[in-house]
Motif scaffolding. Structure first.
Motif, PDB file in Angstrom:
ATOM      1  N   UNK A   4       0.893  -1.025  -0.025  1.00 29.41           N
ATOM      2  CA  UNK A   4       0.033   0.057  -0.051  1.00 29.41           C
ATOM      3  C   UNK A   4       0.965   1.199   0.029  1.00 29.41           C
ATOM      4  N   UNK A   5       1.893   1.452   0.710  1.00 26.96           N
ATOM      5  CA  UNK A   5       3.024   2.573   0.882  1.00 26.96           C
ATOM      6  C   UNK A   5       3.517   2.659  -0.672  1.00 26.96           C
ATOM      7  N   UNK A   6       3.998   1.521  -1.255  1.00 26.34           N
ATOM      8  CA  UNK A   6       4.413   1.452  -2.326  1.00 26.34           C
ATOM      9  C   UNK A   6       3.806   2.144  -3.632  1.00 26.34           C
ATOM     10  N   UNK A   7       2.310   1.693  -3.487  1.00 27.81           N
ATOM     11  CA  UNK A   7       1.061   2.386  -4.424  1.00 27.81           C
ATOM     12  C   UNK A   7       0.989   3.920  -4.011  1.00 27.81           C
ATOM     13  N   UNK A   8       1.086   4.226  -3.049  1.00 22.89           N
ATOM     14  CA  UNK A   8       1.003   5.521  -2.612  1.00 22.89           C
ATOM     15  C   UNK A   8       2.187   6.243  -3.121  1.00 22.89           C
ATOM     16  N   UNK A   9       3.468   5.732  -2.891  1.00 21.67           N
ATOM     17  CA  UNK A   9       4.712   6.282  -3.303  1.00 21.67           C
ATOM     18  C   UNK A   9       4.538   6.513  -4.716  1.00 21.67           C
ATOM     19  N   UNK A  10       3.985   5.648  -5.627  1.00 21.53           N
ATOM     20  CA  UNK A  10       4.176   5.908  -7.188  1.00 21.53           C
ATOM     21  C   UNK A  10       3.024   6.674  -7.541  1.00 21.53           C
ATOM     22  N   UNK A  32      -4.600  18.572  -8.295  1.00 21.05           N
ATOM     23  CA  UNK A  32      -3.632  17.733  -8.311  1.00 21.05           C
ATOM     24  C   UNK A  32      -2.788  17.893  -6.856  1.00 21.05           C
ATOM     25  N   UNK A  33      -2.895  19.229  -6.487  1.00 22.15           N
ATOM     26  CA  UNK A  33      -2.227  19.593  -5.341  1.00 22.15           C
ATOM     27  C   UNK A  33      -3.081  18.882  -4.046  1.00 22.15           C
ATOM     28  N   UNK A  34      -4.237  19.213  -4.313  1.00 20.74           N
ATOM     29  CA  UNK A  34      -5.051  18.612  -3.266  1.00 20.74           C
ATOM     30  C   UNK A  34      -5.173  17.153  -3.061  1.00 20.74           C
ATOM     31  N   UNK A  35      -4.997  16.276  -4.192  1.00 15.46           N
ATOM     32  CA  UNK A  35      -4.894  14.997  -4.097  1.00 15.46           C
ATOM     33  C   UNK A  35      -3.709  14.610  -3.617  1.00 15.46           C
ATOM     34  N   UNK A  36      -2.756  15.355  -4.052  1.00 11.46           N
ATOM     35  CA  UNK A  36      -1.214  15.150  -3.555  1.00 11.46           C
ATOM     36  C   UNK A  36      -1.303  15.181  -1.963  1.00 11.46           C
ATOM     37  N   UNK A  37      -1.829  16.366  -1.354  1.00  7.84           N
ATOM     38  CA  UNK A  37      -2.108  16.383   0.107  1.00  7.84           C
ATOM     39  C   UNK A  37      -2.881  15.335   0.491  1.00  7.84           C
ATOM     40  N   UNK A  38      -4.012  14.908   0.023  1.00  7.50           N
ATOM     41  CA  UNK A  38      -4.573  13.748   0.477  1.00  7.50           C
ATOM     42  C   UNK A  38      -3.883  12.280   0.686  1.00  7.50           C
ATOM     43  N   UNK A  40      -0.483  12.041   0.563  1.00  6.63           N
ATOM     44  CA  UNK A  40       0.460  12.419   1.576  1.00  6.63           C
ATOM     45  C   UNK A  40       0.139  12.150   3.039  1.00  6.63           C
ATOM     46  N   UNK A  41      -1.190  12.728   3.238  1.00  6.93           N
ATOM     47  CA  UNK A  41      -1.537  12.339   4.694  1.00  6.93           C
ATOM     48  C   UNK A  41      -2.001  10.885   4.807  1.00  6.93           C
ATOM     49  N   UNK A  42      -2.619  10.266   3.903  1.00  8.73           N
ATOM     50  CA  UNK A  42      -2.910   8.551   3.727  1.00  8.73           C
ATOM     51  C   UNK A  42      -1.733   7.970   3.968  1.00  8.73           C
ATOM     52  N   UNK A  43      -0.229   8.473   3.391  1.00  9.55           N
ATOM     53  CA  UNK A  43       0.978   7.764   3.539  1.00  9.55           C
ATOM     54  C   UNK A  43       1.498   7.624   4.895  1.00  9.55           C
ATOM     55  N   UNK A  44       1.238   8.944   5.365  1.00  6.22           N
ATOM     56  CA  UNK A  44       1.869   9.094   6.708  1.00  6.22           C
ATOM     57  C   UNK A  44       1.004   8.516   7.890  1.00  6.22           C
ATOM     58  N   UNK A  45      -0.449   8.315   7.685  1.00  2.20           N
ATOM     59  CA  UNK A  45      -1.217   7.509   8.687  1.00  2.20           C
ATOM     60  C   UNK A  45      -0.688   6.277   8.478  1.00  2.20           C
ATOM     61  N   UNK A  57      10.597   0.008   8.442  1.00  2.00           N
ATOM     62  CA  UNK A  57      10.300   1.256   7.818  1.00  2.00           C
ATOM     63  C   UNK A  57      10.375   1.018   6.117  1.00  2.00           C
ATOM     64  N   UNK A  58       9.817   2.026   5.800  1.00  2.00           N
ATOM     65  CA  UNK A  58       9.463   2.138   4.417  1.00  2.00           C
ATOM     66  C   UNK A  58      10.452   3.166   3.819  1.00  2.00           C
ATOM     67  N   UNK A  59      11.148   2.872   2.913  1.00  2.00           N
ATOM     68  CA  UNK A  59      11.970   3.824   1.949  1.00  2.00           C
ATOM     69  C   UNK A  59      11.518   4.143   0.757  1.00  2.00           C
ATOM     70  N   UNK A  60      11.090   5.576   0.424  1.00  2.00           N
ATOM     71  CA  UNK A  60      10.404   6.063  -0.657  1.00  2.00           C
ATOM     72  C   UNK A  60      11.416   5.682  -1.849  1.00  2.00           C
ATOM     73  N   UNK A  61      10.865   5.018  -2.908  1.00  2.00           N
ATOM     74  CA  UNK A  61      11.446   4.846  -4.105  1.00  2.00           C
ATOM     75  C   UNK A  61      11.351   5.605  -5.329  1.00  2.00           C
ATOM     76  N   UNK A  62      10.074   6.234  -5.229  1.00  2.00           N
ATOM     77  CA  UNK A  62       9.577   7.097  -6.348  1.00  2.00           C
ATOM     78  C   UNK A  62       9.652   8.364  -6.203  1.00  2.00           C
ATOM     79  N   UNK A  63       8.907   8.750  -5.180  1.00  2.00           N
ATOM     80  CA  UNK A  63       8.837  10.009  -5.035  1.00  2.00           C
ATOM     81  C   UNK A  63       9.807  10.671  -3.788  1.00  2.00           C
ATOM     82  N   UNK A  64       9.860  11.993  -4.084  1.00  2.00           N
ATOM     83  CA  UNK A  64      10.798  12.595  -3.076  1.00  2.00           C
ATOM     84  C   UNK A  64       9.970  13.276  -2.088  1.00  2.00           C
ATOM     85  N   UNK A  65       9.789  12.689  -1.006  1.00  2.00           N
ATOM     86  CA  UNK A  65       8.944  13.041   0.247  1.00  2.00           C
ATOM     87  C   UNK A  65       9.347  14.470   0.656  1.00  2.00           C
TER      88      UNK A  65
END
Length: 87
Positions: A4-10, A32-38, A40-45, A57-65
């Motif tokens: 799930x984290x990898x899917x959100x990362x992509x 797009x910014x609003x979707x990114x914020x949502x 991001x919050x889901x990823x943090x949760x 722990x999860x290491x981000x492979x795709x996005x630059x957090x």
């Protein structure tokens, strides 16, 4: 959980690339910014829920957090760290 984290990362990577296509005053940029914020919050949760004593722990492979946090902070979606620490 990692899947799930990898899917959100992509997805956050794709949204970050989408933001580069539009100007800030374009409604598509704001969507797009609003979707990114949502996401991001889901990823943090999810990251909070995934924490355990084994240090899984999860290491981000795709996005630059870090860039995403800066972007969301500058856009007002996240509180700046200095303000958060004073409270």
């Amino acid at each position: 959980m990692n899947q799930a984290l990898e899917t959100l990362d992509k997805s956050m990577k794709n949204l970050s690339l989408e933001l580069m296509k539009y100007r800030e005053d374009d409604p598509r940029y704001q969507q797009a910014l609003s979707a990114l914020a949502q996401q991001y919050q889901a990823c943090k949760t999810l990251m909070t829920l995934a924490q355990d004593d084994i240090s899984n722990s999860y290491f981000f492979k795709y996005s630059d957090i870090g860039d995403i946090e800066t972007l969301l902070t500058n856009a007002g979606y996240l509180e700046q760290l200095s303000k958060a620490n004073k409270r």
